[in-house]
Design a protein around this motif. Structure first.
Motif, PDB file in Angstrom:
ATOM      1  N   THR A   1       0.822  -1.172   0.000  1.00  0.00           N
ATOM      2  CA  THR A   1       0.000   0.000   0.000  1.00  0.00           C
ATOM      3  C   THR A   1       0.879   1.253   0.000  1.00  0.00           C
ATOM      4  OG1 THR A   1      -1.698   1.208   1.202  1.00  0.00           O
ATOM      5  CG2 THR A   1      -0.232  -0.129   2.500  1.00  0.00           C
ATOM      6  N   THR A   2       0.399   2.286  -0.630  1.00  0.00           N
ATOM      7  CA  THR A   2       1.180   3.526  -0.688  1.00  0.00           C
ATOM      8  C   THR A   2       1.146   4.283   0.636  1.00  0.00           C
ATOM      9  OG1 THR A   2      -0.736   4.729  -1.545  1.00  0.00           O
ATOM     10  CG2 THR A   2       0.803   3.777  -3.155  1.00  0.00           C
ATOM     11  N   ASN A   3       0.251   3.899   1.531  1.00  0.00           N
ATOM     12  CA  ASN A   3       0.164   4.577   2.823  1.00  0.00           C
ATOM     13  C   ASN A   3       1.288   4.205   3.783  1.00  0.00           C
ATOM     14  OD1 ASN A   3      -2.124   5.993   2.105  1.00  0.00           O
ATOM     15  ND2 ASN A   3      -3.505   4.394   2.834  1.00  0.00           N
ATOM     16  N   LEU A   4       2.110   3.226   3.423  1.00  0.00           N
ATOM     17  CA  LEU A   4       3.251   2.880   4.269  1.00  0.00           C
ATOM     18  C   LEU A   4       4.278   4.003   4.337  1.00  0.00           C
ATOM     19  CD1 LEU A   4       3.822  -0.882   3.467  1.00  0.00           C
ATOM     20  CD2 LEU A   4       3.068   0.122   5.620  1.00  0.00           C
ATOM     21  N   ILE A   5       4.131   5.013   3.490  1.00  0.00           N
ATOM     22  CA  ILE A   5       5.018   6.163   3.545  1.00  0.00           C
ATOM     23  C   ILE A   5       4.931   6.842   4.907  1.00  0.00           C
ATOM     24  CG2 ILE A   5       3.386   7.837   2.615  1.00  0.00           C
ATOM     25  CD1 ILE A   5       7.057   7.667   1.634  1.00  0.00           C
ATOM     26  N   TYR A   6       3.807   6.676   5.603  1.00  0.00           N
ATOM     27  CA  TYR A   6       3.630   7.288   6.921  1.00  0.00           C
ATOM     28  C   TYR A   6       4.492   6.633   8.000  1.00  0.00           C
ATOM     29  CZ  TYR A   6      -0.293   9.473   4.605  1.00  0.00           C
ATOM     30  OH  TYR A   6      -1.071  10.178   3.728  1.00  0.00           O
ATOM     31  N   THR A   7       5.097   5.499   7.713  1.00  0.00           N
ATOM     32  CA  THR A   7       5.965   4.835   8.678  1.00  0.00           C
ATOM     33  C   THR A   7       7.424   5.271   8.539  1.00  0.00           C
ATOM     34  OG1 THR A   7       6.386   2.922   7.247  1.00  0.00           O
ATOM     35  CG2 THR A   7       4.456   2.817   8.681  1.00  0.00           C
ATOM     36  N   VAL A   8       7.745   5.996   7.494  1.00  0.00           N
ATOM     37  CA  VAL A   8       9.124   6.401   7.238  1.00  0.00           C
ATOM     38  C   VAL A   8       9.714   7.255   8.364  1.00  0.00           C
ATOM     39  CG1 VAL A   8      10.604   7.747   5.684  1.00  0.00           C
ATOM     40  CG2 VAL A   8       8.965   6.119   4.749  1.00  0.00           C
ATOM     41  N   PRO A   9       8.988   8.217   8.940  1.00  0.00           N
ATOM     42  CA  PRO A   9       9.599   9.011  10.026  1.00  0.00           C
ATOM     43  C   PRO A   9      10.058   8.162  11.215  1.00  0.00           C
ATOM     44  CG  PRO A   9       7.618  10.084   9.250  1.00  0.00           C
ATOM     45  CD  PRO A   9       7.669   8.745   8.585  1.00  0.00           C
ATOM     46  N   PHE A  10       9.333   7.096  11.520  1.00  0.00           N
ATOM     47  CA  PHE A  10       9.745   6.227  12.621  1.00  0.00           C
ATOM     48  C   PHE A  10      11.043   5.499  12.298  1.00  0.00           C
ATOM     49  CE2 PHE A  10       5.079   6.460  12.869  1.00  0.00           C
ATOM     50  CZ  PHE A  10       4.959   7.047  14.117  1.00  0.00           C
ATOM     51  N   VAL A  11      11.163   5.045  11.067  1.00  0.00           N
ATOM     52  CA  VAL A  11      12.371   4.342  10.637  1.00  0.00           C
ATOM     53  C   VAL A  11      13.565   5.298  10.637  1.00  0.00           C
ATOM     54  CG1 VAL A  11      13.461   3.113   8.724  1.00  0.00           C
ATOM     55  CG2 VAL A  11      11.054   2.698   9.268  1.00  0.00           C
ATOM     56  N   VAL A  12      13.379   6.491  10.120  1.00  0.00           N
ATOM     57  CA  VAL A  12      14.462   7.470  10.068  1.00  0.00           C
ATOM     58  C   VAL A  12      14.909   7.842  11.482  1.00  0.00           C
ATOM     59  CG1 VAL A  12      15.060   9.825   9.381  1.00  0.00           C
ATOM     60  CG2 VAL A  12      13.812   8.351   7.805  1.00  0.00           C
ATOM     61  N   TYR A  13      13.943   8.093  12.375  1.00  0.00           N
ATOM     62  CA  TYR A  13      14.300   8.424  13.753  1.00  0.00           C
ATOM     63  C   TYR A  13      15.056   7.275  14.414  1.00  0.00           C
ATOM     64  CZ  TYR A  13      14.120   9.595  18.653  1.00  0.00           C
ATOM     65  OH  TYR A  13      14.475   9.858  19.949  1.00  0.00           O
ATOM     66  N   GLY A  14      14.607   6.040  14.197  1.00  0.00           N
ATOM     67  CA  GLY A  14      15.277   4.880  14.776  1.00  0.00           C
ATOM     68  C   GLY A  14      16.707   4.740  14.287  1.00  0.00           C
ATOM     69  N   ILE A  15      16.920   4.967  13.009  1.00  0.00           N
ATOM     70  CA  ILE A  15      18.273   4.880  12.456  1.00  0.00           C
ATOM     71  C   ILE A  15      19.170   5.960  13.054  1.00  0.00           C
ATOM     72  CG2 ILE A  15      19.641   5.222  10.349  1.00  0.00           C
ATOM     73  CD1 ILE A  15      17.317   3.835   8.844  1.00  0.00           C
ATOM     74  N   PHE A  16      18.669   7.192  13.111  1.00  0.00           N
ATOM     75  CA  PHE A  16      19.481   8.264  13.668  1.00  0.00           C
ATOM     76  C   PHE A  16      19.710   8.090  15.171  1.00  0.00           C
ATOM     77  CE2 PHE A  16      18.469  10.626   9.744  1.00  0.00           C
ATOM     78  CZ  PHE A  16      19.774  10.939   9.384  1.00  0.00           C
ATOM     79  N   ARG A  17      18.749   7.537  15.891  1.00  0.00           N
ATOM     80  CA  ARG A  17      18.941   7.277  17.320  1.00  0.00           C
ATOM     81  C   ARG A  17      20.024   6.237  17.515  1.00  0.00           C
ATOM     82  NH1 ARG A  17      18.804   9.179  22.442  1.00  0.00           N
ATOM     83  NH2 ARG A  17      18.773   7.407  23.838  1.00  0.00           N
ATOM     84  N   TYR A  18      20.030   5.182  16.695  1.00  0.00           N
ATOM     85  CA  TYR A  18      21.058   4.155  16.809  1.00  0.00           C
ATOM     86  C   TYR A  18      22.426   4.732  16.455  1.00  0.00           C
ATOM     87  CZ  TYR A  18      23.439  -0.275  16.589  1.00  0.00           C
ATOM     88  OH  TYR A  18      24.318  -1.290  16.816  1.00  0.00           O
ATOM     89  N   LEU A  19      22.485   5.562  15.424  1.00  0.00           N
ATOM     90  CA  LEU A  19      23.750   6.210  15.087  1.00  0.00           C
ATOM     91  C   LEU A  19      24.232   7.111  16.220  1.00  0.00           C
ATOM     92  CD1 LEU A  19      23.215   7.148  11.336  1.00  0.00           C
ATOM     93  CD2 LEU A  19      24.774   5.434  12.280  1.00  0.00           C
ATOM     94  N   PHE A  20      23.305   7.780  16.890  1.00  0.00           N
ATOM     95  CA  PHE A  20      23.649   8.602  18.040  1.00  0.00           C
ATOM     96  C   PHE A  20      24.276   7.743  19.140  1.00  0.00           C
ATOM     97  CE2 PHE A  20      22.274  10.072  22.264  1.00  0.00           C
ATOM     98  CZ  PHE A  20      22.989  11.264  22.332  1.00  0.00           C
ATOM     99  N   LEU A  21      23.688   6.581  19.409  1.00  0.00           N
ATOM    100  CA  LEU A  21      24.247   5.691  20.418  1.00  0.00           C
ATOM    101  C   LEU A  21      25.628   5.192  20.021  1.00  0.00           C
ATOM    102  CD1 LEU A  21      21.091   3.582  21.356  1.00  0.00           C
ATOM    103  CD2 LEU A  21      22.140   5.450  22.666  1.00  0.00           C
ATOM    104  N   LEU A  22      25.825   4.947  18.735  1.00  0.00           N
ATOM    105  CA  LEU A  22      27.137   4.506  18.261  1.00  0.00           C
ATOM    106  C   LEU A  22      28.194   5.585  18.461  1.00  0.00           C
ATOM    107  CD1 LEU A  22      26.353   2.701  14.885  1.00  0.00           C
ATOM    108  CD2 LEU A  22      27.117   1.667  17.021  1.00  0.00           C
ATOM    109  N   HIS A  23      27.866   6.801  18.107  1.00  0.00           N
ATOM    110  CA  HIS A  23      28.843   7.883  18.201  1.00  0.00           C
ATOM    111  C   HIS A  23      29.079   8.328  19.636  1.00  0.00           C
ATOM    112  CE1 HIS A  23      29.667   8.521  13.994  1.00  0.00           C
ATOM    113  NE2 HIS A  23      28.377   8.327  13.753  1.00  0.00           N
ATOM    114  N   ARG A  24      28.093   8.146  20.490  1.00  0.00           N
ATOM    115  CA  ARG A  24      28.256   8.488  21.891  1.00  0.00           C
ATOM    116  C   ARG A  24      29.128   7.461  22.601  1.00  0.00           C
ATOM    117  NH1 ARG A  24      23.104   9.063  25.653  1.00  0.00           N
ATOM    118  NH2 ARG A  24      23.510   6.859  25.889  1.00  0.00           N
TER     119      ARG A  24
END
Length: 60
Positions: A1-24
């Motif tokens: 479904t094309t409405n899965l685009i609404y889940t992208v912000p959660f994925v992006v935030y999760g990736i950046f949060r994990y990168l933050f933990l890596l760099h910290r």
């Protein structure tokens, strides 16, 4: 479904949060442990799951 685009912000935030933990320097040794012990990643994962199920179960 094309409405899965609404889940992208959660994925992006999760990736950046994990990168933050890596760099910290507090994460990166065990990815599964990091995901299960970080409250931000847990909440993000649960929200992503709820939105994904909602989008798939109730398409508009």
């Amino acid at each position: 479904t094309t409405n899965l685009i609404y889940t992208v912000p959660f994925v992006v935030y999760g990736i950046f949060r994990y990168l933050f933990l890596l760099h910290r320097g507090t994460g990166g040794n065990d990815t599964a442990r990091d995901m299960l012990r970080d409250p931000h990643l847990l909440i993000t994962g649960l929200l992503w799951l709820m939105v994904t199920i909602g989008v798939i179960a109730w398409p508009v």
